[in-house]
Design a protein around this motif. Sequence first.
Motif, PDB file in Angstrom:
ATOM      1  N   THR A 225     -40.090  38.145  36.779  1.00 20.50           N
ATOM      2  CA  THR A 225     -40.525  38.410  38.211  1.00 20.50           C
ATOM      3  C   THR A 225     -41.738  39.203  37.983  1.00 20.50           C
ATOM      4  OG1 THR A 225     -38.371  38.334  38.950  1.00 20.50           O
ATOM      5  CG2 THR A 225     -40.040  39.516  40.501  1.00 20.50           C
ATOM      6  N   VAL A 226     -42.780  38.532  38.603  1.00 18.91           N
ATOM      7  CA  VAL A 226     -43.974  39.416  38.668  1.00 18.91           C
ATOM      8  C   VAL A 226     -44.261  39.974  39.950  1.00 18.91           C
ATOM      9  CG1 VAL A 226     -46.738  39.152  38.526  1.00 18.91           C
ATOM     10  CG2 VAL A 226     -45.404  37.378  37.417  1.00 18.91           C
ATOM     11  N   ALA A 234     -44.246  36.169  42.090  1.00 18.69           N
ATOM     12  CA  ALA A 234     -43.676  35.036  41.580  1.00 18.69           C
ATOM     13  C   ALA A 234     -42.657  35.339  40.743  1.00 18.69           C
ATOM     14  CB  ALA A 234     -44.868  34.286  40.552  1.00 18.69           C
ATOM     15  N   SER A 235     -41.338  34.544  40.746  1.00 14.09           N
ATOM     16  CA  SER A 235     -40.272  34.548  40.037  1.00 14.09           C
ATOM     17  C   SER A 235     -39.848  33.208  39.275  1.00 14.09           C
ATOM     18  CB  SER A 235     -39.377  35.256  40.789  1.00 14.09           C
ATOM     19  OG  SER A 235     -38.235  35.880  40.249  1.00 14.09           O
ATOM     20  N   GLY A 236     -39.528  33.216  38.203  1.00 10.88           N
ATOM     21  CA  GLY A 236     -39.136  32.054  37.502  1.00 10.88           C
ATOM     22  C   GLY A 236     -38.928  32.039  35.913  1.00 10.88           C
ATOM     23  N   ALA A 237     -38.937  30.861  35.302  1.00 11.79           N
ATOM     24  CA  ALA A 237     -38.989  30.857  33.994  1.00 11.79           C
ATOM     25  C   ALA A 237     -40.234  31.058  33.511  1.00 11.79           C
ATOM     26  CB  ALA A 237     -38.459  29.367  33.532  1.00 11.79           C
ATOM     27  N   PRO A 238     -40.242  31.741  32.087  1.00  8.68           N
ATOM     28  CA  PRO A 238     -41.411  31.954  31.327  1.00  8.68           C
ATOM     29  C   PRO A 238     -42.482  31.133  31.302  1.00  8.68           C
ATOM     30  CG  PRO A 238     -39.526  32.959  30.226  1.00  8.68           C
ATOM     31  CD  PRO A 238     -38.797  31.943  31.332  1.00  8.68           C
ATOM     32  N   GLU A 239     -42.112  30.112  30.969  1.00  8.27           N
ATOM     33  CA  GLU A 239     -43.178  28.955  31.076  1.00  8.27           C
ATOM     34  C   GLU A 239     -43.930  28.763  32.552  1.00  8.27           C
ATOM     35  OE1 GLU A 239     -39.793  27.338  30.673  1.00  8.27           O
ATOM     36  OE2 GLU A 239     -40.074  29.012  29.300  1.00  8.27           O
ATOM     37  N   ALA A 240     -43.256  28.730  33.501  1.00  8.57           N
ATOM     38  CA  ALA A 240     -43.684  28.720  34.701  1.00  8.57           C
ATOM     39  C   ALA A 240     -44.525  29.652  35.159  1.00  8.57           C
ATOM     40  CB  ALA A 240     -42.669  28.418  35.529  1.00  8.57           C
ATOM     41  N   ILE A 241     -44.129  31.052  34.770  1.00  4.46           N
ATOM     42  CA  ILE A 241     -44.877  32.151  35.036  1.00  4.46           C
ATOM     43  C   ILE A 241     -46.221  32.214  34.209  1.00  4.46           C
ATOM     44  CG2 ILE A 241     -44.968  34.711  34.848  1.00  4.46           C
ATOM     45  CD1 ILE A 241     -43.315  33.924  37.064  1.00  4.46           C
TER      46      ILE A 241
END
Length: 258
Positions: A225-226, A234-241
């Motif tokens: 989560t950023v 933003a919040s999500g899987a590492p690749e998506a971030i």
Amino acid sequence: MTPASATSALEMRDITVRFGGIVALNGVSLTLGAGSVHALIGPNGAGKTTLVSVLSGERRPNTGTVRMNGTDISTLSALRRARLGLTRTYQLTALFQGLTLRENLLLSLVARDRPALSPADIFRRRDRTRHADEVEDLLDRFALRGKAGEKPAALSHGDRRRLEIAMALATGPEVLLLDEPLAGLSTADAEALVRSIEEGIKGRIPILLIEHDMDAVFYLSDAITVMVNGTVLASGAPEAIRASPEVQAAYLSEEDDF
Ligand SMILES: Nc1ncnc2c1ncn2[C@@H]1O[C@H](COP(=O)(O)OP(=O)(O)OP(=O)(O)O)[C@@H](O)[C@H]1O
Ligand SMILES: [Mg+2]
């Protein structure tokens, strides 16, 4: 919003914290899944430590709720939350200087099973025997075997940090809150601690990890989560971030090691 999932270890909803005119957290919601490492990243002043203090019960938010394993803990004191297994590592860094590392670890294990511990208990043969395997396992997972017979004063900075986290784990937490565990460590000590978190905790106990070291964050995390300026960007899987242009623009592009 989705209802509380049976598999969420921690669920924060709409948390707002104001310090006078400063809005440190502005309606933050975050769900930590069972067994996962969830990193909370963001620039200085984003509100990360404030969120941890709301979770641990040290700071009452202006609005919002916190659930642990489905139970609303919003009105519980920090002590009650700690007893339920919501563990913030720095609270547990009181090491017994007269005891060896092995004995310090043993004490945490004994305290987990018998909270009304008397100081003499740890020297009982049956406690040593009962927890012997667990102590040895922790010494291995946290790379402390070579120092097992030493007193805390003999430890390096990195050894000490690993011991503190091993002791937190030994108390049998439901959730671990790690606020910048790598801060101030050398590259070698940071790598050793990352390995210990991976081998000793990941997948067993859910972790909320606040960390500025992006190599460690992307290596260890199942979700990220950023936060920026008290809100979730933003919040999500590492690749998506990693791939998010918004996140790149707001934060990650400023990090040297990204
Ligand atoms: N006790 C306090 N009184 C007043 N303002 C505070 C207090 N604690 C934090 N703040 C403010 O709240 C905001 C969020 O601070 P916080 O410490 O949570 O950020 P952080 O994301 O942990 O930053 P860092 O990466 O530097 O640790 C900042 O603007 C900070 O100045
Ligand atoms: Mg902070």
